[in-house]
Design a protein around this motif. Sequence first.
Motif, PDB file in Angstrom:
ATOM      1  N   PRO A 190      46.435  77.731  92.497  1.00 45.28           N
ATOM      2  CA  PRO A 190      45.410  78.773  92.033  1.00 45.28           C
ATOM      3  C   PRO A 190      43.902  78.259  91.452  1.00 45.28           C
ATOM      4  O   PRO A 190      43.849  76.843  91.094  1.00 45.28           O
ATOM      5  CB  PRO A 190      46.359  78.940  90.677  1.00 45.28           C
ATOM      6  N   SER A 191      43.207  79.058  91.544  1.00 42.76           N
ATOM      7  CA  SER A 191      41.506  78.546  90.957  1.00 42.76           C
ATOM      8  C   SER A 191      41.406  78.611  89.599  1.00 42.76           C
ATOM      9  O   SER A 191      42.118  79.660  89.034  1.00 42.76           O
ATOM     10  CB  SER A 191      40.584  79.334  91.838  1.00 42.76           C
ATOM     11  N   PRO A 192      41.143  77.805  88.777  1.00 44.53           N
ATOM     12  CA  PRO A 192      40.730  77.430  87.587  1.00 44.53           C
ATOM     13  C   PRO A 192      39.712  78.965  87.200  1.00 44.53           C
ATOM     14  O   PRO A 192      38.641  78.506  87.659  1.00 44.53           O
ATOM     15  CB  PRO A 192      40.652  76.349  87.055  1.00 44.53           C
ATOM     16  N   SER A 193      40.172  79.560  86.395  1.00 50.05           N
ATOM     17  CA  SER A 193      39.045  80.576  86.202  1.00 50.05           C
ATOM     18  C   SER A 193      38.380  81.372  87.099  1.00 50.05           C
ATOM     19  O   SER A 193      37.120  81.656  86.984  1.00 50.05           O
ATOM     20  CB  SER A 193      38.136  79.864  84.939  1.00 50.05           C
ATOM     21  N   ARG A 194      39.033  81.406  88.254  1.00 49.89           N
ATOM     22  CA  ARG A 194      38.550  82.039  89.561  1.00 49.89           C
ATOM     23  C   ARG A 194      37.169  81.151  89.848  1.00 49.89           C
ATOM     24  O   ARG A 194      36.183  81.848  90.589  1.00 49.89           O
ATOM     25  CB  ARG A 194      37.900  83.438  89.178  1.00 49.89           C
ATOM     26  N   GLU A 195      37.194  79.968  89.776  1.00 49.74           N
ATOM     27  CA  GLU A 195      36.033  79.240  90.211  1.00 49.74           C
ATOM     28  C   GLU A 195      35.988  78.985  91.675  1.00 49.74           C
ATOM     29  O   GLU A 195      36.984  78.767  92.073  1.00 49.74           O
ATOM     30  CB  GLU A 195      36.066  77.764  89.412  1.00 49.74           C
ATOM     31  N   ALA A 196      34.920  78.769  92.426  1.00 49.26           N
ATOM     32  CA  ALA A 196      35.060  78.812  94.013  1.00 49.26           C
ATOM     33  C   ALA A 196      35.308  77.167  94.067  1.00 49.26           C
ATOM     34  O   ALA A 196      35.551  77.045  95.435  1.00 49.26           O
ATOM     35  CB  ALA A 196      33.620  79.056  94.341  1.00 49.26           C
ATOM     36  N   SER A 197      34.991  76.435  93.269  1.00 48.50           N
ATOM     37  CA  SER A 197      35.044  74.796  93.504  1.00 48.50           C
ATOM     38  C   SER A 197      35.850  74.142  92.482  1.00 48.50           C
ATOM     39  O   SER A 197      35.712  74.488  91.356  1.00 48.50           O
ATOM     40  CB  SER A 197      33.735  74.055  93.639  1.00 48.50           C
ATOM     41  N   VAL A 228      38.452  71.560  96.534  1.00 53.04           N
ATOM     42  CA  VAL A 228      38.150  72.737  97.307  1.00 53.04           C
ATOM     43  C   VAL A 228      36.414  72.938  96.887  1.00 53.04           C
ATOM     44  O   VAL A 228      36.206  73.260  95.760  1.00 53.04           O
ATOM     45  CB  VAL A 228      38.835  74.231  97.115  1.00 53.04           C
ATOM     46  N   ILE A 229      35.613  72.919  97.748  1.00 53.76           N
ATOM     47  CA  ILE A 229      34.245  73.126  97.342  1.00 53.76           C
ATOM     48  C   ILE A 229      33.864  74.618  98.053  1.00 53.76           C
ATOM     49  O   ILE A 229      33.556  74.744  99.182  1.00 53.76           O
ATOM     50  CB  ILE A 229      33.333  72.075  98.290  1.00 53.76           C
ATOM     51  N   GLU A 230      33.376  75.528  97.172  1.00 56.65           N
ATOM     52  CA  GLU A 230      32.775  76.684  97.617  1.00 56.65           C
ATOM     53  C   GLU A 230      33.938  77.401  98.573  1.00 56.65           C
ATOM     54  O   GLU A 230      33.421  78.085  99.568  1.00 56.65           O
ATOM     55  CB  GLU A 230      31.452  76.684  98.327  1.00 56.65           C
ATOM     56  N   GLN A 231      35.141  77.332  98.245  1.00 56.74           N
ATOM     57  CA  GLN A 231      36.296  77.935  98.866  1.00 56.74           C
ATOM     58  C   GLN A 231      36.496  77.438 100.223  1.00 56.74           C
ATOM     59  O   GLN A 231      37.102  77.906 100.916  1.00 56.74           O
ATOM     60  CB  GLN A 231      35.829  79.551  99.009  1.00 56.74           C
ATOM     61  N   LYS A 232      36.077  76.173 100.402  1.00 55.58           N
ATOM     62  CA  LYS A 232      36.374  75.401 101.468  1.00 55.58           C
ATOM     63  C   LYS A 232      37.123  74.421 101.322  1.00 55.58           C
ATOM     64  O   LYS A 232      36.747  73.392 100.465  1.00 55.58           O
ATOM     65  CB  LYS A 232      35.081  75.270 102.550  1.00 55.58           C
ATOM     66  N   PRO A 233      38.121  73.868 101.992  1.00 55.21           N
ATOM     67  CA  PRO A 233      38.808  72.507 101.843  1.00 55.21           C
ATOM     68  C   PRO A 233      37.840  71.198 102.045  1.00 55.21           C
ATOM     69  O   PRO A 233      37.467  71.230 103.288  1.00 55.21           O
ATOM     70  CB  PRO A 233      39.867  72.445 102.698  1.00 55.21           C
TER      71      PRO A 233
END
Length: 263
Positions: A190-197, A228-233
């Motif tokens: 899961p992403s923390p607080s909907r963060e992209a990275s 995960v950086i800007e929704q990319k591994p």
Amino acid sequence: MLSLTILALATAAPGVPSRAASSLVLAQAPAPGEAQADLAQARALASALRYEEAVVEYQRYLGQPNRPTAERAQALLELGFIHLLLDDTVNAEQRTSEALELDAWVRPPADAPQKHKDLVERVRAMLAARPRLELLPREDASRPKQVRATLRDPQGRASQVMLRHALVPGGPYRAAPMECQEGTCEGELPSPSREASFTAWYFVEALDAQGNTVARAANPLAPLQLAVIEQKPWYESPWVYAGGAALVVGAASVFFIASDPRK
């Protein structure tokens, strides 16, 4: 070159206690080094029927880092047999299990006592029946947070597979159930607080119906790490015990991987 070890069972002289009615006769090619000296001492003590002292020396040898895998596996196999001679079945099976997990091909010599061969085959069968989890390579770039694993469970002991994850080294770890179909399990970090990275540390474990862990891929002391950086591994790597930093060339960010103080 690895030393060659030959284990044989010899009849003890009258008056020797029943549990030490046999001796380990060991022959090996000499090799220099402190670890090799500890191993030679352990084998010499075992040959002299001084099993309790031999156990200590084997443990001293096994505490030496960076020994060749095949050599460590052989030493563990010998230590397991000594525990068997000391009527310590639990440690005999544990050391033998560790030996087989290090080197699946390790085995007693052809002239080893039958009780030693039986121990190895019994533990080999136990390992074959044990549930096993293995993480799969990342294959879907559109799902950078996805974690996939295979579950091999011949006896159906696992009732659920959990993805344990944390946002800082050492936890605390939270759990998310993975969905399993035909031996393949999938889950998402899961992403923390909907963060992209973000960066996450994680491992996967299978639990039985009572909540006991029956298999793991990685573990809390040696988790895997995913950034995960800007929704990319960006990268995925094992825990780095020595610590250090990874620099993204051309970017203004440095990512530090903390060392585990317990190691």
